[in-house]
Design an enzyme around this catalytic site. Structure first.
Site, PDB file in Angstrom:
ATOM      1  N   SER A 268      43.308  40.888  47.860  1.00 44.29           N
ATOM      2  CA  SER A 268      42.089  40.628  47.102  1.00 44.29           C
ATOM      3  C   SER A 268      42.004  41.588  45.923  1.00 44.29           C
ATOM      4  O   SER A 268      42.673  42.619  45.896  1.00 44.29           O
ATOM      5  CB  SER A 268      40.862  40.814  47.995  1.00 44.29           C
ATOM      6  N   ASP A 269      41.165  41.249  44.942  1.00 40.40           N
ATOM      7  CA  ASP A 269      40.819  42.245  43.943  1.00 40.40           C
ATOM      8  C   ASP A 269      39.759  43.170  44.537  1.00 40.40           C
ATOM      9  O   ASP A 269      39.255  42.948  45.642  1.00 40.40           O
ATOM     10  CB  ASP A 269      40.328  41.576  42.655  1.00 40.40           C
ATOM     11  N   TYR A 270      39.400  44.171  43.785  1.00 48.10           N
ATOM     12  CA  TYR A 270      38.534  45.267  44.230  1.00 48.10           C
ATOM     13  C   TYR A 270      37.218  44.731  44.810  1.00 48.10           C
ATOM     14  O   TYR A 270      36.365  44.256  44.078  1.00 48.10           O
ATOM     15  CB  TYR A 270      38.239  46.148  43.027  1.00 48.10           C
ATOM     16  N   THR A 271      37.061  44.791  46.125  1.00 47.05           N
ATOM     17  CA  THR A 271      35.870  44.357  46.886  1.00 47.05           C
ATOM     18  C   THR A 271      35.510  42.891  46.666  1.00 47.05           C
ATOM     19  O   THR A 271      34.368  42.493  46.891  1.00 47.05           O
ATOM     20  CB  THR A 271      34.635  45.239  46.590  1.00 47.05           C
ATOM     21  N   SER A 272      36.477  42.063  46.242  1.00 50.36           N
ATOM     22  CA  SER A 272      36.131  40.663  45.974  1.00 50.36           C
ATOM     23  C   SER A 272      35.798  39.888  47.244  1.00 50.36           C
ATOM     24  O   SER A 272      35.090  38.874  47.179  1.00 50.36           O
ATOM     25  CB  SER A 272      37.262  39.961  45.211  1.00 50.36           C
TER      26      SER A 272
END
Length: 741
Positions: A268-272
């Site tokens: 995932s991207d940052y906290t997505s």
């Protein structure tokens, strides 16, 4: 090329044996990617208690950690203090160089030089791995047609064909031939998918797009990276067909794995994952379950997998087999990186001094920068300058070290960058150079505060704007020529840096108007991370050289071009609008049923206030010399399905400088089952010609170049007539026709 229904996958015995020994908790731990902080945090969260979580077997990888000693400490905790001694993946955002930063990706793409781009990625991989990093969150291949979106700076612009070629070159450069070699790294193509089409050009915003547009115009660069063997994929923040990418099973499983045959792992991207709660898809347990079942393997920073997956197994909402599958993919990446053979293979303390910021690397960064610059205008052939000239070097970016590297250079050190003032003195030591700031980048203190999140990019001078302007004009009036360095500060573009006004700030407009009014020859060095609206400046009697944000060797590279040691050869990879009202504007748009004629007519597709045409078209870029195209030929007038066709043209350097030219080929499908684009880029070649030299350049259209995805998502080439255009930009007029039987 991945098959339509995926690829049969060979298991790795060492990974299978390890999985048999792992508990459910240990498997979930491998899906957790954390950062202890220290780098650029792109969200509100920085991981806590990282060391204790590693010891507890709750961490599969880290980012934001660099240097053989620091990485060794983290790796030793994982290897010596956990039951199964599984090493960590160490990642980083190495977007445009590691310590030796080179131009932002939008600038690098303007070189149109695939070999050079691959060499740049290889150099970045060598430096990053010397510092203990074996996984790179790059390349970013999002197609974008809206320059208001700040992250246009990180990609290759608007075109899927060029974007696909660049994606493949970067993957090859990072990964090399052997992922276990200590100077190669796992690449991570991002952001899957469509992130560059955020509505209104606003970062993290929604995306709504038809499958036809998706497959034909936005997905090709991601697929090219997969076909090149990219090791990992990062999801995007936006939704696709109403489902956020990190939880979108059609995207991550049906398309990416089954149709494209991707066999790496997805992060995932940052906290997505957590952000799907705000998207309205449920609580953290709900969205974590959704993400895992969709095909997401690793959760970046949010820890939703770590804190909820076991509960979801106990409640029967997911199975341990689904967790095992995700864990297997992460472990296989570690195996491919050679970490199970030697967890410390990237941790040679002698490498940083020998391989980072070397003279050879800085020379390459300088070369890359010169190849990225685009000459937009050269009124009265002001450029190149004489090296003995009396020069007034003016502007808020002329001696601003903090603004040379560009956005998303978290591993670079701006203190090591060469300013333009320094570069001018290095390249033209006998010139008489006087410098004045002349203006602030912006006089707006509130705006400056937003831009200066990562350090002082916009510095509002203690002097009044009037006193700075007077100093600049005094210098200008005593000079032979004025060089004005204007544009955007580093963080005026990039992530979370969307702008509705993409013109040059008012403070700088006032400066350039006053400098032009002196009557002195003026060359504008324009620095930005995006296309700008510069209609007013273009009408002035000036030279305009677009230099993006060039990296650590910025000043030297700019001086190389300004003083004629290198003839600029860059070409735009994103269309420049006349004003923001034209956005989105791009070269491969479709012709309507009521196309606008050259002269205004009511009830046709046009504007009342400006022409439909852009300020600068895709592929545009001038040179200090001139190139003449002639004698366009096709090898055949008619081809069958599956056949290729050769296109050749004669090009001659008719000017007074040696130079490089990017020969561009565009294709138009005249009749087909769905409305065709006006033109599509389908080939290019960069050639060097000495003054007076003539060459024949041949490009080949292969069968796939004639294909498109139709209304049922089939990739087909339909019989009919095609037009081939060849020349210096997307408005080229040399044309020939052929027929596909």
């Amino acid at each position: 090329m991945g098959s339509l229904f995926g690829q049969s996958k060979k298991t790795i015995p060492q990974v299978e044996q390890l999985l048999d020994k792992m508990t459910l908790e240990e498997k979930i731990g491998q899906l957790n990617l954390l950062t202890p902080g220290g780098g650029i945090a792109t969200g509100a969260v920085v991981s806590k208690n990282v060391e204790s979580k590693i010891k507890a077997g709750q961490v599969g990888g880290l980012f934001g950690v660099a240097g053989p000693e620091k990485v060794r400490l983290a790796q030793e905790i994982a290897v010596n203090h956990t039951r199964l001694k599984i090493p960590l993946l160490i990642g980083s955002d190495v977007i445009h160089g590691y310590k030796t930063t080179y131009p932002i990706p939008l600038g690098l793409s303007s070189s149109w030089d695939m070999d050079l781009i691959e060499e740049a990625a290889r150099m970045a991989a060598t430096e990053a791995t010397a510092d203990g990093i074996m996984w790179n969150f790059s390349p970013m291949v999002d197609v974008t047609r809206d320059p208001r979106w700040g992250r246009i700076a990180e990609g290759a612009g608007e075109d899927p064909y060029l974007g696909a070629a660049i994606a493949q070159s970067m993957v090859k450069g990072y990964q090399g031939q052997d992922l276990s070699a200590p100077n190669t790294m796992l690449a991570c193509v991002k952001h899957m998918a469509l992130y560059g089409a955020s509505e209104a050009g606003r970062d993290y915003h929604s995306v709504d797009m038809s499958k036809i547009k998706m497959f034909n115009q936005y997905l090709p660069p991601y697929k090219a990276a997969v076909d090149a063997g990219v090791a990992s994929v990062m999801t995007s923040f936006n939704d696709i067909d109403g489902v956020p990418a990190s939880g979108n099973k059609w995207l991550l499983t049906t398309l990416l794995r089954r149709q494209w045959g991707f066999d790496g792992f997805v992060v995932s991207d940052y906290t997505s994952v957590n952000e799907m709660v705000d998207h309205g898809l449920g609580n953290l347990q709900d969205v974590s379950k959704l993400a895992l079942k969709a095909g997401l393997d690793m959760d970046m920073v949010g820890e939703g997998f770590l804190t909820t997956l076991q509960k979801s197994v106990e409640e029967g909402k997911i199975t341990e087999a689904e967790i095992t599958q995700a864990c297997q993919r992460v472990l296989e990446a570690k195996y491919k990186a050679g970490l199970f053979d030697d967890p410390y293979r990237y941790l040679d303390s002698k490498r940083p001094e020998k391989e980072i910021l070397t003279a050879e690397n800085r020379a390459l960064a300088r070369k890359l920068a010169t190849r990225s610059f685009v000459l937009l205008k050269n009124h009265y052939e002001i450029l190149p300058l004489q090296k003995e000239a009396k020069i007034a070097l003016i502007g808020p970016l002329a001696d601003s070290r903090n603004n040379m590297l560009g956005t998303w250079a978290p591993t670079g050190n701006p203190d090591l960058a060469v300013t333009i003032l320094e570069g001018f003195k290095n390249v033209a030591p006998y010139a008489s150079i006087q410098y004045a700031k002349g203006a602030n980048i912006s006089d707006n203190a509130d705006f400056a505060k937003k831009v200066n999140v990562f350090g002082p990019r916009i510095q509002v001078d203690e002097r009044s704007p009037e006193s700075m302007l007077k100093e600049a004009l005094d210098i200008a009036n005593n000079a032979d020529v004025v060089v004005a360095v204007l544009g955007e500060a580093t963080e005026m573009s990039g992530e979370a840096a969307s702008r509705t006004d993409i013109s040059i700030p008012k403070s700088q407009k006032k400066l350039i108007n006053a400098l032009v009014a002196t009557g002195k020859p003026v060359a504008i060095i324009l620095m930005s991370g995006r296309p700008l609206t510069i209609s007013e400046e273009l009408e002035m009697p000036v030279a305009l050289l677009q230099v993006w944000h060039p990296g650590i060797e910025a000043g030297n590279a700019i001086a190389d071009v300004v003083f004629g040691d290198y003839n600029p050869s860059g070409k735009l990879t994103a269309t420049w609008p006349r004003n923001v009202g034209q956005i989105p504007i791009y070269h491969s748009s479709k012709i309507t049923g009521r196309p606008a004629p050259e002269k205004f007519e009511k009830f046709t597709s046009n504007y009342l206030d400006v022409p439909n045409t852009p300020l600068f078209p895709f592929g545009f870029g001038l040179s200090y010399t001139a190139f003449e195209y002639s004698d366009l030929k096709l090898s055949k007038k008619e081809i069958a399905q599956g056949e290729s066709i050769e296109v050749s043209v004669t090009i001659k350097n008719t000017g007074n400088f040696h130079g490089e030219e990017v020969v561009q080929l565009y294709l138009k499908d005249l009749v087909r089952s769905i409305t065709p684009p006006n033109r599509q880029l389908k080939g290019f070649k960069k050639v060097f010609l000495k003054k007076g030299e003539q060459k024949t350049v041949t490009l080949t259209l292969v069968p796939n170049d004639l294909k498109f995805y139709n209304s049922t998502s089939e990739f087909v080439a339909e019989p009919g007539e095609f037009e081939v255009y060849l020349g210096t930009d997307s408005n080229c007029t040399l044309k020939k026709c052929f027929t596909l039987k």
